[in-house]
Write a protein that holds these residues in place. Sequence first.
Motif, mmCIF file in Angstrom:
data_model
loop_
_atom_site.group_PDB
_atom_site.id
_atom_site.type_symbol
_atom_site.label_atom_id
_atom_site.label_comp_id
_atom_site.label_asym_id
_atom_site.label_seq_id
_atom_site.Cartn_x
_atom_site.Cartn_y
_atom_site.Cartn_z
ATOM 1 N N LEU A 198 43.986 41.799 40.863
ATOM 2 C CA LEU A 198 44.963 40.745 40.555
ATOM 3 C C LEU A 198 46.174 40.904 41.476
ATOM 4 N N LEU A 199 46.499 39.853 42.214
ATOM 5 C CA LEU A 199 47.641 39.904 43.132
ATOM 6 C C LEU A 199 48.808 39.184 42.481
ATOM 7 N N THR A 200 49.486 39.872 41.567
ATOM 8 C CA THR A 200 50.635 39.290 40.865
ATOM 9 C C THR A 200 51.920 39.709 41.561
ATOM 10 N N ARG A 201 52.733 38.740 41.929
ATOM 11 C CA ARG A 201 53.916 38.998 42.739
ATOM 12 C C ARG A 201 55.148 39.354 41.919
ATOM 13 N N VAL A 202 55.202 38.942 40.655
ATOM 14 C CA VAL A 202 56.391 39.167 39.837
ATOM 15 C C VAL A 202 56.362 40.592 39.298
ATOM 16 N N ARG B 263 42.010 33.712 46.550
ATOM 17 C CA ARG B 263 42.033 32.633 45.562
ATOM 18 C C ARG B 263 43.452 32.535 45.010
ATOM 19 N N GLN B 264 44.290 31.760 45.677
ATOM 20 C CA GLN B 264 45.690 31.643 45.267
ATOM 21 C C GLN B 264 45.813 30.558 44.193
ATOM 22 N N VAL B 265 45.302 30.886 43.008
ATOM 23 C CA VAL B 265 45.221 29.929 41.905
ATOM 24 C C VAL B 265 46.383 30.069 40.927
ATOM 25 N N GLY B 266 47.254 31.051 41.140
ATOM 26 C CA GLY B 266 48.381 31.263 40.245
ATOM 27 C C GLY B 266 48.021 32.138 39.058
ATOM 28 N N SER B 267 49.034 32.509 38.309
ATOM 29 C CA SER B 267 48.830 33.293 37.084
ATOM 30 C C SER B 267 49.471 32.576 35.910
ATOM 31 N N LEU B 268 48.742 32.536 34.806
ATOM 32 C CA LEU B 268 49.192 31.892 33.581
ATOM 33 C C LEU B 268 49.456 32.969 32.543
ATOM 34 N N ASP C 269 50.678 33.372 42.720
ATOM 35 C CA ASP C 269 49.826 34.538 42.502
ATOM 36 C C ASP C 269 48.368 34.204 42.836
ATOM 37 N N GLY C 270 47.541 35.237 42.923
ATOM 38 C CA GLY C 270 46.136 35.000 43.219
ATOM 39 C C GLY C 270 45.304 36.244 43.026
ATOM 40 N N TYR C 271 44.058 36.180 43.444
ATOM 41 C CA TYR C 271 43.171 37.341 43.393
ATOM 42 C C TYR C 271 42.153 37.203 44.520
ATOM 43 N N MET C 272 41.476 38.282 44.833
ATOM 44 C CA MET C 272 40.418 38.219 45.822
ATOM 45 C C MET C 272 39.506 39.426 45.691
ATOM 46 N N ASP C 273 38.365 39.360 46.344
ATOM 47 C CA ASP C 273 37.440 40.475 46.312
ATOM 48 C C ASP C 273 38.072 41.673 47.025
ATOM 49 N N PRO C 274 38.218 42.817 46.354
ATOM 50 C CA PRO C 274 38.921 43.946 46.960
ATOM 51 C C PRO C 274 38.202 44.540 48.164
ATOM 52 N N VAL C 275 36.875 44.532 48.125
ATOM 53 C CA VAL C 275 36.127 45.089 49.253
ATOM 54 C C VAL C 275 36.298 44.220 50.489
ATOM 55 N N GLN C 276 36.316 42.907 50.313
ATOM 56 C CA GLN C 276 36.489 42.018 51.457
ATOM 57 C C GLN C 276 37.882 42.170 52.066
ATOM 58 N N LEU C 277 38.895 42.390 51.230
ATOM 59 C CA LEU C 277 40.234 42.625 51.772
ATOM 60 C C LEU C 277 40.257 43.940 52.543
ATOM 61 N N ALA C 278 39.676 44.983 51.980
ATOM 62 C CA ALA C 278 39.630 46.267 52.677
ATOM 63 C C ALA C 278 38.893 46.148 54.010
ATOM 64 N N GLN C 279 37.769 45.446 54.007
ATOM 65 C CA GLN C 279 37.026 45.270 55.248
ATOM 66 C C GLN C 279 37.823 44.463 56.266
ATOM 67 N N SER D 274 40.503 27.928 38.034
ATOM 68 C CA SER D 274 41.399 28.328 36.943
ATOM 69 C C SER D 274 42.267 29.497 37.386
ATOM 70 N N PRO D 275 43.478 29.585 36.856
ATOM 71 C CA PRO D 275 44.354 30.706 37.218
ATOM 72 C C PRO D 275 43.932 32.002 36.535
ATOM 73 N N MET D 276 44.476 33.096 37.023
ATOM 74 C CA MET D 276 44.402 34.347 36.270
ATOM 75 C C MET D 276 45.217 34.150 34.997
ATOM 76 N N VAL D 277 44.861 34.861 33.956
ATOM 77 C CA VAL D 277 45.594 34.741 32.684
ATOM 78 C C VAL D 277 46.043 36.127 32.243
ATOM 79 N N ILE D 278 47.313 36.235 31.890
ATOM 80 C CA ILE D 278 47.889 37.469 31.366
ATOM 81 C C ILE D 278 48.244 37.236 29.902
ATOM 82 N N LEU D 279 47.742 38.088 29.016
ATOM 83 C CA LEU D 279 47.930 37.927 27.576
ATOM 84 C C LEU D 279 48.635 39.158 27.019
ATOM 85 N N PRO D 280 49.966 39.195 27.047
ATOM 86 C CA PRO D 280 50.685 40.388 26.579
ATOM 87 C C PRO D 280 50.474 40.689 25.102
#
Length: 410
Positions: free
Chosen positions: A53-57, A88-93, A148-158, A244-250
């Motif tokens: 999860l690439l959360t900027r806040v 996938r810069q879909v934002g976070s909800l 915010d967004g997310y992506m495959d971690p292996v692809q970013l590392a590569q 759909s965005p990532m979802v954070i449920l505190p």
Amino acid sequence: MQDASTDFLIIGGGILGAATAWSLAQRAPVGTRIRLIEAGMLASATTSQAAALLTRVRPDPAMAALVAETFVAIEQLNAVLDQSLPLRQVGSLHLASHDAGKSYLRETWHTARSLGLKAEWLDGKGAQSLAPWLAPGEGSEALFVAEDGYMDPVQLAQGYFSAARKLGVEVMQNCRVEALIKDQERVLGARTSNGDIIAGTVICCAGPWSVKLLAESGIQLPMAPVRSHYWITEDNTELFLVESPMVILPDANAYARPEVGGLLFGLRDQQAVYGDPAGLPEDIHGYLFNCDPEGWECLESGWTDLAEVFPAIEHLGVAHYLTGVSSYTPDGKPLLGRTALAGLLVATGCSGGGIALSGGIGRLLAELALEQSSYIDTTPFAPERFGPVDPFSEAFRIRCALARSQKRSG
């Protein structure tokens, strides 16, 4: 081994080693020799287990700066790679109905504004339109952070590795470090399964294995291996939209994001599960913690709160369960910078956030290794900030585990 010496030796072929190698190659003088060695295959250990999860806040400005630099790095990589990275810069909800959760949302909104990020308040209907699987309760509040967004971690590392290789970095796989080579109070290189490598500077990015490796040279890293885990549901393309965005449920201490037709969701243990850094296997895949090894106790304890906002989970099947090892520090911040052993730097202890922090950490370690001015204050990440610790003691490992169980954001 053709040449057994190098200017910079990076230990560890996960995402932090990859990002550091690329950043170092960008900034080092022409002709600088940079070598990275990995015990197995690149990005195949803890990096491959991440939810990414690439959360900027982030409440801490220095942590936010590290994440912001990762987004900059992705743009830079896209300019030099043959194919753009699948961000996938879909934002976070962020959704909450209880007072504590709503307080977290307000803190997130204020922090987003201070960082210059767009954060939009939504009602329950607006939240459900973005994530149809959600069932916001009456009086719930939602906050959407679009960048915010997310992506495959292996692809970013590569991606980091490919760009680093273009700049002349030598990458060696299946080369395990057996010990550091040192002379009194300075590191001179590493003894590996392929022979000794002499280096002017050594940068340890070996993840949870760093503790045992460095302890043998008198460096006690203040972190512990703590379980991270998540589940992936069976496919349901009507509920789990690709965009759909990532979802954070505190309220539920949970997070979720789309995953190839299903939903990836993680729960943080009320009492986090931790391991012994001296007992980690060489191959992390298949490693199970000795407490709740299959995650059933965690899933059962969090089920009610999760089902309150995700009622479809009552009849959906779970297709996969993945458990991994994260390196947690007592304050949840990474260990970055120089150690008491001259010539040795570390980048580890990311407390479940290594993918999001990778670009910023790579830049920071490159600047420190080259003795350049750092773009951020390194004090919050100093490896010695906790004073003398025993990372193998039960009491200290419990301190690190608490950092995970008390984590609220993505």
